[in-house]
Write a protein that holds these residues in place. Structure first.
Motif, PDB file in Angstrom:
ATOM      1  N   ALA A 186     -15.063 -15.200  -3.365  1.00  0.00           N
ATOM      2  CA  ALA A 186     -13.632 -15.386  -3.609  1.00  0.00           C
ATOM      3  C   ALA A 186     -12.972 -14.124  -4.135  1.00  0.00           C
ATOM      4  CB  ALA A 186     -13.422 -16.535  -4.599  1.00  0.00           C
ATOM      5  N   ILE A 187     -13.739 -13.240  -4.792  1.00  0.00           N
ATOM      6  CA  ILE A 187     -13.093 -12.056  -5.345  1.00  0.00           C
ATOM      7  C   ILE A 187     -13.111 -10.890  -4.380  1.00  0.00           C
ATOM      8  CG2 ILE A 187     -13.535 -12.606  -7.748  1.00  0.00           C
ATOM      9  CD1 ILE A 187     -15.900 -10.714  -7.625  1.00  0.00           C
ATOM     10  N   VAL A 188     -13.749 -11.064  -3.209  1.00  0.00           N
ATOM     11  CA  VAL A 188     -13.900  -9.935  -2.291  1.00  0.00           C
ATOM     12  C   VAL A 188     -12.616  -9.755  -1.496  1.00  0.00           C
ATOM     13  CG1 VAL A 188     -15.055  -9.242  -0.186  1.00  0.00           C
ATOM     14  CG2 VAL A 188     -16.374 -10.087  -2.090  1.00  0.00           C
ATOM     15  N   PRO A 189     -12.064  -8.550  -1.445  1.00  0.00           N
ATOM     16  CA  PRO A 189     -10.841  -8.343  -0.668  1.00  0.00           C
ATOM     17  C   PRO A 189     -11.155  -8.111   0.809  1.00  0.00           C
ATOM     18  CG  PRO A 189     -11.351  -6.364  -1.888  1.00  0.00           C
ATOM     19  CD  PRO A 189     -12.439  -7.339  -2.183  1.00  0.00           C
ATOM     20  N   PHE A 190     -10.648  -9.004   1.654  1.00  0.00           N
ATOM     21  CA  PHE A 190     -10.858  -8.835   3.084  1.00  0.00           C
ATOM     22  C   PHE A 190      -9.804  -7.927   3.689  1.00  0.00           C
ATOM     23  CE2 PHE A 190     -14.147 -11.834   4.362  1.00  0.00           C
ATOM     24  CZ  PHE A 190     -14.375 -12.449   3.158  1.00  0.00           C
ATOM     25  N   GLY A 191      -8.787  -7.633   2.947  1.00  0.00           N
ATOM     26  CA  GLY A 191      -7.720  -6.773   3.440  1.00  0.00           C
ATOM     27  C   GLY A 191      -6.807  -6.481   2.280  1.00  0.00           C
ATOM     28  N   SER A 192      -5.780  -5.704   2.560  1.00  0.00           N
ATOM     29  CA  SER A 192      -4.900  -5.273   1.488  1.00  0.00           C
ATOM     30  C   SER A 192      -3.701  -6.202   1.394  1.00  0.00           C
ATOM     31  CB  SER A 192      -4.496  -3.833   1.790  1.00  0.00           C
ATOM     32  OG  SER A 192      -3.301  -3.536   1.165  1.00  0.00           O
ATOM     33  N   ARG A 193      -2.678  -5.765   0.691  1.00  0.00           N
ATOM     34  CA  ARG A 193      -1.438  -6.531   0.603  1.00  0.00           C
ATOM     35  C   ARG A 193      -0.491  -6.015   1.682  1.00  0.00           C
ATOM     36  NH1 ARG A 193       0.196  -5.324  -4.598  1.00  0.00           N
ATOM     37  NH2 ARG A 193      -1.510  -6.525  -5.463  1.00  0.00           N
ATOM     38  N   TYR A 194       0.092  -6.938   2.409  1.00  0.00           N
ATOM     39  CA  TYR A 194       0.964  -6.507   3.504  1.00  0.00           C
ATOM     40  C   TYR A 194       2.342  -7.112   3.335  1.00  0.00           C
ATOM     41  CZ  TYR A 194      -3.592  -5.522   5.403  1.00  0.00           C
ATOM     42  OH  TYR A 194      -4.865  -5.070   5.568  1.00  0.00           O
ATOM     43  N   ASP A 195       3.348  -6.419   3.865  1.00  0.00           N
ATOM     44  CA  ASP A 195       4.718  -6.878   3.783  1.00  0.00           C
ATOM     45  C   ASP A 195       5.142  -7.325   5.165  1.00  0.00           C
ATOM     46  OD1 ASP A 195       7.889  -5.310   2.867  1.00  0.00           O
ATOM     47  OD2 ASP A 195       7.266  -7.391   3.096  1.00  0.00           O
ATOM     48  N   LEU A 196       5.087  -8.651   5.404  1.00  0.00           N
ATOM     49  CA  LEU A 196       5.431  -9.140   6.728  1.00  0.00           C
ATOM     50  C   LEU A 196       6.796  -9.791   6.726  1.00  0.00           C
ATOM     51  CD1 LEU A 196       2.086 -10.794   7.815  1.00  0.00           C
ATOM     52  CD2 LEU A 196       2.915  -8.543   8.360  1.00  0.00           C
ATOM     53  N   GLY A 197       7.718  -9.289   5.936  1.00  0.00           N
ATOM     54  CA  GLY A 197       9.045  -9.895   5.932  1.00  0.00           C
ATOM     55  C   GLY A 197       9.067 -11.135   5.064  1.00  0.00           C
ATOM     56  N   ARG A 198       8.835 -12.302   5.692  1.00  0.00           N
ATOM     57  CA  ARG A 198       8.878 -13.534   4.921  1.00  0.00           C
ATOM     58  C   ARG A 198       7.616 -13.733   4.095  1.00  0.00           C
ATOM     59  NH1 ARG A 198       9.602 -18.847   7.684  1.00  0.00           N
ATOM     60  NH2 ARG A 198       8.810 -17.735   9.486  1.00  0.00           N
ATOM     61  N   PHE A 199       6.462 -13.299   4.647  1.00  0.00           N
ATOM     62  CA  PHE A 199       5.202 -13.495   3.930  1.00  0.00           C
ATOM     63  C   PHE A 199       4.750 -12.179   3.318  1.00  0.00           C
ATOM     64  CE2 PHE A 199       4.873 -17.567   5.663  1.00  0.00           C
ATOM     65  CZ  PHE A 199       5.165 -17.509   7.013  1.00  0.00           C
ATOM     66  N   HIS A 200       4.025 -12.311   2.226  1.00  0.00           N
ATOM     67  CA  HIS A 200       3.399 -11.134   1.634  1.00  0.00           C
ATOM     68  C   HIS A 200       1.943 -11.469   1.383  1.00  0.00           C
ATOM     69  CE1 HIS A 200       7.165  -8.951   0.808  1.00  0.00           C
ATOM     70  NE2 HIS A 200       7.652 -10.159   0.819  1.00  0.00           N
ATOM     71  N   PRO A 201       1.158 -11.573   2.442  1.00  0.00           N
ATOM     72  CA  PRO A 201      -0.215 -12.009   2.219  1.00  0.00           C
ATOM     73  C   PRO A 201      -1.045 -10.957   1.501  1.00  0.00           C
ATOM     74  CG  PRO A 201       0.066 -11.352   4.497  1.00  0.00           C
ATOM     75  CD  PRO A 201       1.415 -11.285   3.857  1.00  0.00           C
ATOM     76  N   ASN A 202      -1.855 -11.449   0.605  1.00  0.00           N
ATOM     77  CA  ASN A 202      -2.809 -10.598  -0.088  1.00  0.00           C
ATOM     78  C   ASN A 202      -4.172 -11.181   0.228  1.00  0.00           C
ATOM     79  OD1 ASN A 202      -4.071  -8.843  -1.787  1.00  0.00           O
ATOM     80  ND2 ASN A 202      -3.463  -9.882  -3.669  1.00  0.00           N
TER      81      ASN A 202
END
Lengths: 107, 386, 169
Positions: B95-111
């Protein structure tokens, strides 16, 4: 709702259980468990007090309670190491872990 | 909340659905190759071989079809809960492993981290000790002599292991100045100038003239380049913690007949086997995140990728493409680490259990302390220089 | 949400204590004790003291492991039956104290006792953070940290010597 009060009562409860463990159990290892329970109860009370104080005073309060908890944890581990060493020596001597057998210094 | 659920589901599907069968198959193949016998890829089905891809399924079906027996002298509650604990704890580390970074997709900001905790890496240390509840209570609960001995061996190894495991990562904490795994990987997204130390030594003007190529030499700021000794130590520690060969003294077949797992059969043994593969997945994910740059491409930071794609396709699409790229890079690195690991695993002989403990206390612990010392000195030196 | 979590954790702690303390088998007692203290670390996390929670968790787990190994090695496999309380009036004492405790906890949880008006606000942002703790440990408590280092060294050497496994191992 603030949980400080029932958790402080819980801390007292764990402490009393620890004392019961030390007084009523005959196995030396159970007595160790009781000592560690008492120390854990103290840790809980320290954390709750620190939370209470930090929430009231803000940044002036500091995290001294948590530092104390770290110290207590380390000291409890050191005490356990020495205590278990003595337990091993005692077991080698008397082949028993019963606290009633710890009577070599009796007149 | 929904985001966490989605991320958790995807991560579990990948780990349990894809990686576990893959590792089982890869391990069977590799061991067959080392043993000079035909591996799963030689199994003939009606339509021909499909590379042995059904081997994990066959193994799972075989184990699940066995009768559910509990040995007579077993402690029932611990016997039943031990495999579940052994399986669940490595999953929680994922659960603590980052599979990717933080992205700015307009409406979503998935981390792309399930649990982006401030103190994330500390959970790894706690989980390494938590796994004791799985293996030691399994050994004790079975009630047999071999299980008990296996439990004692596993306990001794785990105790010796925890201190070097923690200390080997302290250097990394100092360099990246964070305990958050996602921040550590983001810090590895840049490059370091290799010969920056020379400025600290007071050597002026070395970057001009024919020294210019040396000055321009940059390495990606990966943990393996910044902390090579810690990399070796961490690999050793996490290999011991995974209790796979060459550190499988607690479950070795030649001495104690599968140790704590002797009296387990059927679905419970399947859980333990899967837990062993899961520990390999977790070890690979952590190695990649801490030392091999995680999701980052070498020399291409996230901003550069998004900026260069955005020229053609626009910001949002560039971010999505970058997200996919990062996830693919991370998964590829994890698979590469696992493949290498399986190769090493089948080649190295098994270490005796007292030698494992001796290794931890007399070799890994002093080396980890020396690593911390050198790192601290280097940081102070470089900080004083700039 | 945190109310549910805290109630759950309190239940686990009490269950662990009830299972472990008045038991007869030492191995089960040690495992129950381990579960109790792990739930206690959960309380620390809910209160926001993360670093200390992990420290307590690691200490708990190693402690439980060591005690468990000792029990299983010294008291025989599967834990020889260690005798429980031997006299009748100590059992009565156990029941009375346990009962009083239970009633007191029940009263505190349901709010029958007068509330001491503890804060329902959150502590400041850096509470439980490892940076603030590190600052305190390094500046104000540096002497204490050094002394604890000495203490641990003494305990390490002493445990080795007392248990008879000296320097030649």
């Amino acid at each position: 709702m603030s949980f400080s009060q029932p958790l402080l009562a819980l801390s007292m409860g764990i402490f009393v259980f620890g004392i019961l463990c030390v007084i009523l159990r005959r196995s030396l290892l159970a007595i160790f468990v009781g000592i560690e329970l008492m120390l854990a109860a103290g840790n809980l009370a320290l954390i709750i007090s620190n939370h209470h104080w930090a929430a009231l005073e803000g940044d002036d309060a500091g995290l001294h309670g948590q530092v104390f908890v770290l110290m207590v944890v380390i000291v409890s581990l050191a005490q356990l190491a020495l205590g278990l060493g003595m337990l091993v020596a005692f077991h080698r001597h008397r082949s028993s872990l019963d606290v009633a057998d710890v009577n070599l210094l009796r007149w | 909340m929904i985001a966490v659920l989605a991320k958790t589901t995807l991560m579990l599907a990948w780990a349990i659905g894809l990686m576990l069968p893959g590792i089982h198959w890869g391990q069977a193949r590799r061991r067959a190759m080392m043993g000079g016998r035909a591996g799963p890829q030689a199994a003939q089905l009606s339509g021909g071989t499909i590379g042995g891809a059904l081997q994990p399924v066959a193994d799972a079906l075989r184990l699940l079809s066995q009768s559910d027996e509990i040995p007579a002298g077993a402690s029932r509650l611990a016997y039943r809960t031990a495999p579940i604990v052994a399986f669940a704890i490595p999953l929680s580390v994922l659960a603590i492993v980052p599979f990717g970074s933080r992205y700015d997709l307009g409406r979503f900001h998935p981390n792309l981290v399930v649990a982006d905790l401030d103190w994330g890496v500390l959970w790894l240390f706690a989980a390494a000790l938590f796994s004791l509840y799985g293996i030691v209570s399994a050994g004790w609960a079975s009630g047999g002599p071999w299980s008990g001995w296996g439990a004692i061996r596993a306990g001794g190894e785990l105790l010796s292991l925890s201190v070097p495991l923690g200390l080997s990562l302290v250097g990394l904490f100092m360099v990246f100045d964070s305990l958050k795994l996602s921040e550590m990987v983001r810090a590895q997204d840049t490059q370091v100038a290799v010969f920056a130390l020379l400025e600290g030594l007071g050597v002026e003007g070395w970057g001009e003239g024919w020294g210019a190529p040396l000055g321009a030499l940059r390495l990606p700021a990966w943990g393996i380049f910044l902390q090579p000794l810690a990399f070796g130590l961490f690999m050793a520690c996490i290999a011991i913690e995974s209790r796979r060969r060459p550190f499988g003294a607690s479950v070795c077949e030649t001495e104690i007949v599968a140790g704590p797992l002797t009296d387990y059969s059927g679905g419970r043994l399947a859980l333990f086997v899967m837990a062993s593969h899961l520990r390999l997945v977790v070890a690979a994910c952590l190695t990649v995140s801490l030392f091999l740059g995680g999701w980052s491409l070498p020399y291409l930071s996230q901003e550069r990728i998004i900026a260069s794609i955005a020229v053609y396709y626009g910001e949002g699409f560039a971010a999505i493409l970058c997200l996919a790229l990062h996830v693919v890079v991370f998964l590829a690195k994890v698979v590469a680490v696992i493949v290498l690991w399986l190769r090493f695993e089948t080649v190295l002989p098994r270490m005796a259990e007292d030698r494992i403990r001796e290794l931890c206390w007399t070799a890994l612990l002093p080396l980890a302390s020396i690593n911390i010392l050198i790192t601290a000195l280097a940081i102070l030196w470089l900080e004083g220089a700039t | 949400m945190s109310a549910i979590l805290i109630a759950l954790v309190i239940v686990v702690i009490l269950a662990g204590l009830a299972a472990g303390v008045p038991g007869r088998s030492s191995t089960g007692g040690v495992l129950a004790f381990g579960i109790t203290l792990c739930a206690l670390s959960g309380v620390f996390v809910i209160f926001g003291a993360h670093f200390v929670a992990v420290a307590q968790l690691i200490a708990t787990l190693s402690l439980t492991l060591v005690l468990f190994l000792f029990v299983s090695m010294l008291e025989g496999r599967r834990g020889a039956q260690a005798p429980g309380p031997e006299r009748l009036h100590s059992r009565l004492g156990l029941v009375l104290v346990g009962g009083g405790l239970g009633l007191g906890l029940l009263a505190a949880l349901t709010g029958v006792l007068p509330s001491w008006g503890g804060p329902a606000v959150d502590p400041p942002a850096g509470f439980g953070g490892y940076r603030e703790l590190a600052g305190l440990l390094f500046e104000e408590y540096s002497l204490l940290v050094a002394a604890l280092g000495f203490l641990l060294l003494a305990a390490l050497v002493g445990a080795g010597l007392v248990s008879g496994r000296g320097a030649d191992r």
